[in-house]
Design a protein around this motif. Structure first.
Motif, PDB file in Angstrom:
ATOM      1  N   TYR A  76       0.859  -1.120  -0.127  1.00 53.04           N
ATOM      2  CA  TYR A  76       0.091  -0.134  -0.003  1.00 53.04           C
ATOM      3  C   TYR A  76       0.990   1.273   0.018  1.00 53.04           C
ATOM      4  O   TYR A  76       0.545   2.213  -0.616  1.00 53.04           O
ATOM      5  N   ASN A  77       1.881   1.408   0.759  1.00 54.90           N
ATOM      6  CA  ASN A  77       2.771   2.402   0.703  1.00 54.90           C
ATOM      7  C   ASN A  77       3.175   2.612  -0.574  1.00 54.90           C
ATOM      8  O   ASN A  77       3.717   3.948  -0.728  1.00 54.90           O
ATOM      9  N   ILE A 121      -9.179   2.408  -2.141  1.00 54.21           N
ATOM     10  CA  ILE A 121      -9.247   2.874  -3.609  1.00 54.21           C
ATOM     11  C   ILE A 121      -7.983   2.016  -4.337  1.00 54.21           C
ATOM     12  O   ILE A 121      -8.161   1.724  -5.280  1.00 54.21           O
ATOM     13  N   THR A 122      -6.883   1.852  -3.740  1.00 56.63           N
ATOM     14  CA  THR A 122      -5.930   1.150  -4.036  1.00 56.63           C
ATOM     15  C   THR A 122      -6.285  -0.298  -4.594  1.00 56.63           C
ATOM     16  O   THR A 122      -6.031  -0.738  -5.657  1.00 56.63           O
ATOM     17  N   VAL A 123      -6.820  -0.922  -3.598  1.00 52.68           N
ATOM     18  CA  VAL A 123      -7.528  -2.324  -3.862  1.00 52.68           C
ATOM     19  C   VAL A 123      -8.530  -2.429  -5.088  1.00 52.68           C
ATOM     20  O   VAL A 123      -8.480  -3.095  -5.849  1.00 52.68           O
ATOM     21  N   HIS A 124      -9.367  -1.276  -4.834  1.00 48.93           N
ATOM     22  CA  HIS A 124     -10.455  -1.273  -6.039  1.00 48.93           C
ATOM     23  C   HIS A 124      -9.969  -0.834  -7.425  1.00 48.93           C
ATOM     24  O   HIS A 124     -10.172  -1.510  -8.487  1.00 48.93           O
ATOM     25  N   GLU A 125      -8.953   0.083  -7.429  1.00 47.13           N
ATOM     26  CA  GLU A 125      -8.407   0.105  -8.568  1.00 47.13           C
ATOM     27  C   GLU A 125      -7.556  -0.732  -9.271  1.00 47.13           C
ATOM     28  O   GLU A 125      -7.386  -0.956 -10.558  1.00 47.13           O
ATOM     29  N   ASN A 126      -6.855  -1.624  -8.572  1.00 46.38           N
ATOM     30  CA  ASN A 126      -5.846  -2.513  -9.095  1.00 46.38           C
ATOM     31  C   ASN A 126      -6.568  -3.698  -9.088  1.00 46.38           C
ATOM     32  O   ASN A 126      -5.970  -4.685  -9.509  1.00 46.38           O
ATOM     33  N   GLY A 127      -7.605  -4.044  -8.429  1.00 43.13           N
ATOM     34  CA  GLY A 127      -8.302  -5.380  -8.284  1.00 43.13           C
ATOM     35  C   GLY A 127      -7.789  -6.155  -7.210  1.00 43.13           C
ATOM     36  O   GLY A 127      -6.562  -5.928  -6.963  1.00 43.13           O
ATOM     37  N   ILE A 128      -8.468  -6.794  -6.615  1.00 43.12           N
ATOM     38  CA  ILE A 128      -8.115  -7.510  -5.237  1.00 43.12           C
ATOM     39  C   ILE A 128      -6.970  -8.540  -5.800  1.00 43.12           C
ATOM     40  O   ILE A 128      -6.197  -9.051  -4.938  1.00 43.12           O
TER      41      ILE A 128
END
Ligand code: HEM
Ligand code: SF4
Length: 554
Positions: free
Chosen positions: A236-237, A252-259
């Protein structure tokens, strides 16, 4: 309960001394407010609407009588004689003077408390089930793990400047009382084939883009926890967005990159760093666990409890509402409501804090908890002590029998304190609570959670309220939007927006219409508001909320 080592105490002392010097430089003008800001935020100090605000961490919500007494002393000496307990197991002081902050921090250090990492883009106070170590439905006490995470994350050099704040919650029970699915990382303790581990949930959060967390790993053995967490936060960092504050959270990171992509990166990083965790963390955890050994429970006759329960209807009503099953025979978990009907949700006066500290010492193995619903818990009370305890709570105006009911409302500070607020929250909560108290219906209505925020940041958890209320500014006028069907439990759900908002004058009646509709629509008194909502959906409630629209359409 965890107690500080010499290292911990020295660390806090040194930190406070550094901050004292920084505060002096702010007061003598050698630091501007802008220069001072990052320094104060590293020590839990905000600048609010009317004054500075100090946010103090209560790790996993656990404290003892001495610590509660100290919180009361601080409220008396440097604030206005009360404190505000929040949904993140913190206490906030709303009226300190800047020059007093270092003394407040030193006073906290005397009882092994501090305000580090209660603000800023770092890993915040780790929260846990407020019934931990006591609940009958628990698999294991989540607090030793929360303490391990706290030690790992406090002042962790890699994680002092994350893209955004980062919140971790842990539950040891299948009935989730820690809202794990609305946290950046939620950990649910599990046992599989005799092996202890966790379900790891990532990317939940409320705020302007509410999201329910996704399962990153369905079973992580216990000894792999810290390297796995370190891998998540490291990814995440690196990957988290720093170009836009509103898109910076891990959800948002997870949403934009996909789980799946996110998971692959975590696994890759994990494989790299796993060998660095050679077992010291597990030794540390074993030591911490010893600190959390259950108290010595007593055996005593239940006659006094049964007599009071049979003969005293006020006691009975309180016992039915404010007690939860304990794992030890003869014991109960007591929830003390900080939601007296016209009071500010989550506020306690210093006198009330001292009463609660005394009660914990006299009847509760010297333990208290702060719940994410802004109440105080005595986790271990023998039932034979409950009549005496109830009498003392009554004297201190702490015996409101409304836990889980419609007046047990979470409300953020809103426009009364918060610089970001666009509407008031506290008076709305007070008015709703008072209205239903007057109607004498709240026990008939049964479990119903109302949660109110004064802006889209969602500090009051409105998205996961059965009835959520979001205060906004519409051309200079306060407007309140309603969401229905939200839930913060293991079945976490984001509520649905019911339609156009209501003015401050209309909102309480709007809530009343929803509740009256529920009372008509429920199958049986046992069917809760949420169950009814899940059975019939939004439409019938919408019809009750906007009768004029129905009339127009007819
Ligand atoms: C008065 C001072 C406060 C300020 C300035 C403040 C500020 C904020 C901001 C800016 C956010 C949005 C963060 C984001 O989603 O990126 C937020 C979220 C949140 N705050 Fe506060 N807050 C305050 C008080 C409180 C209080 C009193 C509570 C508890 C009652 C609280 C609990 C939370 C929670 C639970 C969130 C949820 C959003 C999430 O992280 O998913 N805050 N706050
Ligand atoms: S929801 Fe908004 S108004 Fe309420 S405390 Fe959070 S930031 Fe302030």
């Amino acid at each position: 309960m965890y107690s500080y080592t010499d290292f911990d105490s020295a660390f806090i002392k040194e930190r406070n001394a550094q901050f004292r010097a920084q505060v002096e430089r702010r007061i003598d003008g050698s630091l501007t407010e802008d220069e001072f800001k990052p320094l104060r935020l590293m020590n839990g100090l905000y600048l609010q609407l009317h004054a500075y605000m100090l946010r103090v961490a209560i790790p996993y919500g656990t404290l003892n009588g001495r610590q509660m007494d100290k919180l009361a002393d601080i409220a008396d000496r440097w604030d206005k004689g009360y404190g505000h307990f929040t949904t993140r197991q913190n206490i906030q002081y709303n009226w300190p003077e800047l020059r007093d902050i270092p003394d407040m921090l030193d006073a906290l250090a005397e009882v092994q408390m501090h305000a580090i990492q209660t603000s800023g883009n770092t890993i915040r106070n780790v929260t846990a089930d407020h019934f931990a170590g006591a609940a009958a439905d628990e698999i294991a006490d989540p607090r030793p793990v929360a303490e391990l995470i706290r030690q790992w994350s406090t002042d962790h050099p890699e994680f002092q400047f994350l893209p955004r704040k980062f919140k971790v919650a842990v539950t040891g029970s299948p009935n989730d009382r820690a809202v794990t699915k609305a946290h950046d990382i939620g950990l649910r303790m599990l046992e599989r084939d005799g092996v202890a581990g966790f379900e790891v949930i990532v990317g939940g959060g409320l705020g302007r883009t509410p999201m329910i967390g996704k399962v990153l790993k369905d079973f992580l053995p216990r000894e792999d926890l810290l390297p796995y967490l370190e891998a998540i936060v490291s990814v995440y960092n690196l990957l988290g967005r720093r170009d836009n504050k509103y898109k910076a959270r891990i959800k948002i990171t997870v949403h934009e990159n996909g789980i799946d992509d996110f998971r692959a990166r975590v696994e890759e990083r994990y494989a790299l760093i796993r060998p660095q965790f050679g077992g010291i963390d597990q030794q540390l955890l074993a030591g911490i666990e010893a600190d959390f050994a259950a108290p010595k429970f007593k055996t005593q006759s239940l006659a006094a409890f049964e007599a009071a329960y049979t003969n005293d209807p006020v006691f009975r009503s309180w016992a039915d509402t404010n007690l939860t099953d304990h794992r030890a025979p003869g014991y109960a978990i007591v929830s003390i409501s900080l939601k007296a009907h016209a009071a500010t949700p989550g506020d306690a006066t210093s006198a009330q804090m001292r009463v609660m500290a005394d009660l914990a010492r006299d009847y509760g193995h010297d333990e208290l908890r702060i719940s994410h619903e802004q109440n105080v818990i005595l986790p271990h009370v023998h039932k034979s002590d409950l009549p005496a305890l109830h009498a003392r709570l009554k004297e201190a105006q702490l015996a409101t029998a409304n836990i889980g009911l419609i007046s047990d409302i979470i409300a953020c500070p809103g426009m009364d304190y918060c610089a970001l607020a666009t509407a008031r929250s506290i008076p709305i909560a007070q008015e709703i609570a008072t209205r239903f108290d007057d109607l004498k219906l709240e026990h008939d209505i049964g479990p119903l959670k109302i949660k109110i925020s004064g802006c889209i940041n969602a500090c009051g958890h409105h998205h996961v309220g059965h009835i959520g209320i979001l205060g906004l500014d519409r051309a200079g006028v306060e407007n309140y939007q309603i969401t229905l069907g939200g839930d913060g439990s293991e079945d976490a759900t984001i509520g649905e927006r019911a339609g156009p908002g209501f003015s401050a004058e209309e909102i309480t009646s709007a809530v009343e219409r929803i509740v009256m509709a529920y009372l008509e629509l429920r199958h049986a008194p046992e069917e809760t508001f949420l169950e009814t909502y899940r059975r019939i959906g939004l439409a019938p409630f919408k019809a009750a909320l906007y009768p004029e629209v129905q009339a127009d359409a007819a």
